[in-house]
Design a protein around this motif. Structure first.
Motif, PDB file in Angstrom:
ATOM      1  N   SER A   1     -20.806 -25.453  16.023  1.00 25.63           N
ATOM      2  CA  SER A   1     -20.860 -24.248  16.858  1.00 25.63           C
ATOM      3  C   SER A   1     -22.189 -23.995  17.529  1.00 25.63           C
ATOM      4  O   SER A   1     -22.270 -23.223  18.484  1.00 25.63           O
ATOM      5  N   GLY A   2     -23.273 -24.605  17.033  1.00 22.47           N
ATOM      6  CA  GLY A   2     -24.595 -24.294  17.562  1.00 22.47           C
ATOM      7  C   GLY A   2     -25.171 -23.005  17.026  1.00 22.47           C
ATOM      8  O   GLY A   2     -26.193 -22.525  17.513  1.00 22.47           O
TER       9      GLY A   2
ATOM     10  N   GLY B   1     -22.579 -28.783  18.494  1.00 18.82           N
ATOM     11  CA  GLY B   1     -23.529 -27.697  18.305  1.00 18.82           C
ATOM     12  C   GLY B   1     -24.919 -27.972  18.818  1.00 18.82           C
ATOM     13  O   GLY B   1     -25.729 -27.039  18.930  1.00 18.82           O
TER      14      GLY B   1
ATOM     15  N   GLY C   1     -28.485 -24.322  19.638  1.00 23.50           N
ATOM     16  CA  GLY C   1     -28.717 -25.760  19.664  1.00 23.50           C
ATOM     17  C   GLY C   1     -29.808 -26.212  20.612  1.00 23.50           C
ATOM     18  O   GLY C   1     -30.744 -26.907  20.197  1.00 23.50           O
TER      19      GLY C   1
END
Length: 495
Positions: free
Chosen positions: A173-174, A195, A201
């Motif tokens: 998802s980061g 991510g 990120g």
């Protein structure tokens, strides 16, 4: 940060683990992959920090820590002054990670437990091999303290290289899981993790480098989670115009917005649509704004509209609507919003248009929605933190609920259409200023007017907007104004 040489497909951590498993099953030993990963990290260090001598390698458990032990061994053999600081006792390591520790110790690498304090006072470079892609909960305890210390060292000028992923960053998802390492370089293996390119990120990773470690072809048959978009189709989508074309061939954008005190938003949107090539651009706004704005930019057609009925002739002539910049949420705003949606024209909705949509939800296939995380949260009945923690899921949920194409803005903007998600990494922090979203709305609307599909207009529009911001920031990110994007936008849409 440009990532032109990297693969386009982005994968989940589960996919990458399966790729790793398939490669090992195909005959490549796991320790061989670990050594290849470490060699890629050492090559990155040689490229970025060729003269650095004092290097500390932070090692956790599992294969990420194992990678770190091999990095330390290779650097030691190359003559660097290397120390391993471990947070998991080597006796607790298993499999390839245990082999990596044993080989490092046999080679003479100094391996000591991390005890906190100012352990990095004399470090020139830190290698982060603490936590890998399997992290699913916020970091805590000694790992959190070690990450904080690494970030403090980075802030005072120590270089940081992350092995595969910065520790504390969610691979899928980061999202920053409590606290994440701030790296200058991240070397990613097997396949790129989604991510790395959205949410926190880009800020955590620095420059992303990649090595597939010789993964077998069978490992690369898994479906990607998302795809990076780099405008490789720019010259095709914006091909040179025929010599006999005229303004009527390039669409007519109608911008609807600019309630009391907010006329500038509609004006910025309209000029952006014109700058990317829309043949005609009109603005339906409050009467108080129309005359002043027309004098400032006479190429745009401003119309004072105080009642929804006055909007009808403008709707009839428009080919694309841009609904929302400076629209507000007053009774006037709601009446124009309802009239615009009833017109049956392709449209882009932004800003307060999205807030009104959240209270009157409906689904269409011919629109582009451009929410920032707060607006996305309202559209989903959620909250901003949840959206940012699961940006890919949020983008898909918006597309599923509202249809069309959704642009979830932010670092690593996501474009979702159906099940497909694209990531765009142009842009810079200087673009966090008033009016930038209005310009993006105008860019996408202007491309829609030139008959690009909603998905093509959204992807290319986000890329153009960010790239124009990068060019405009050549003189510095601080003080960058939305109107600074107009000149580079014009150059970019004439490839």
């Amino acid at each position: 940060m440009a990532h032109a040489s990297l693969p386009l497909d982005l994968h989940s951590a589960a996919n990458v683990r399966e790729m790793d498993r398939r490669t090992i099953a195909g005959g490549v030993p796991g320790y061989t992959l670990m050594c290849r990963a470490a060699a890629a990290c050492v090559a990155a260090i040689e490229a970025r920090w060729p003269r650095v001598r004092r290097i500390d390698v932070l090692c956790g458990g599992g294969n990420n820590g194992g990678d770190g032990y091999v990095v330390a061994r290779l650097l030691h053999l190359a003559g660097r002054k290397v120390r391993v600081l471990y947070l998991v006792e080597p006796q607790r390591l298993h499999g390839d990670a245990a082999t990596a520790w044993s080989d490092a110790r046999s080679a003479g690498v100094s391996c000591v437990a991390w005890r906190g304090g100012d352990a990095f006072a004399h470090s020139e470079l830190l290698v982060d091999a603490l936590l890998g892609t399997g992290l699913e909960r916020p970091v805590a305890g000694a790992f959190q303290a070690a990450i904080a210390a690494a970030n403090a060292a980075h802030a005072r000028g120590c270089g940081v290289l992350a092995v595969d992923i910065p520790s504390g960053l969610a691979a899928d998802s980061g999202a920053e899981l409590g606290l994440a390492v701030q790296a200058d370089v991240t070397v990613s293996f097997i396949a790129l993790k989604a991510g790395l390119f959205t949410g926190a990120g880009p800020a955590c990773c620095g420059q992303v480098r990649f090595d597939d470690l010789g993964a077998t072809a069978a490992a690369h048959t898994l479906p990607a989670l998302a795809c990076r978009y780099q405008a490789d189709d720019l010259a095709t989508l914006l091909a040179p115009r025929r010599r006999d074309q005229h303004k009527g061939d390039h669409g007519h954008v109608l911008v609807i917005g600019g309630d009391h005190g907010m006329g500038g938003a509609a004006r910025m949107c309209a000029e952006a649509a014109a700058r990317v090539g829309s043949g005609l651009v009109s603005v339906a706004t409050r009467t108080e704004h129309a005359g002043v704005q027309a004098a400032a930019r006479p190429e745009l057609m401003f119309r004072g509209v105080e009642q929804a009925a006055e909007l009808q002739p403008l709707l009839a002539r428009a080919s694309v609507l841009a609904l929302g910049p400076g629209l507000g949420q007053s009774a006037w705003s709601q009446a124009l919003f309802a009239a615009a949606l009833a017109a049956g024209r392709p449209l882009l909705i932004d800003a307060d248009g999205l807030n009104l949509l959240a209270t009157h939800p409906q689904r269409r296939d011919d629109w582009v929605l451009t929410p920032h995380p707060g607006e996305a949260a309202r559209l989903l009945g959620s909250d901003t933190a949840t959206v940012q923690a699961e940006r890919f899921s949020a983008a898909r949920a918006l597309a599923a609920r509202y249809g069309g194409t959704v642009v979830l803005k932010g670092a690593g903007t996501l474009i979702a259409s159906g099940a497909a998600v694209f990531v765009v990494n142009t842009g810079n922090p200087g673009m966090g200023s008033g009016g930038m979203g209005d310009v993006l709305s105008g860019v996408i609307a202007g491309l829609l007017a030139q008959r690009l599909t909603p998905l093509d207009a959204a992807r290319l529009g986000v890329w153009l907007h960010g790239r124009a911001g990068d060019l405009a920031a050549a003189d510095g990110e601080r003080g960058l104004l939305a109107s600074d994007l107009f000149a580079p936008l014009r150059r970019l849409v004439n490839p």
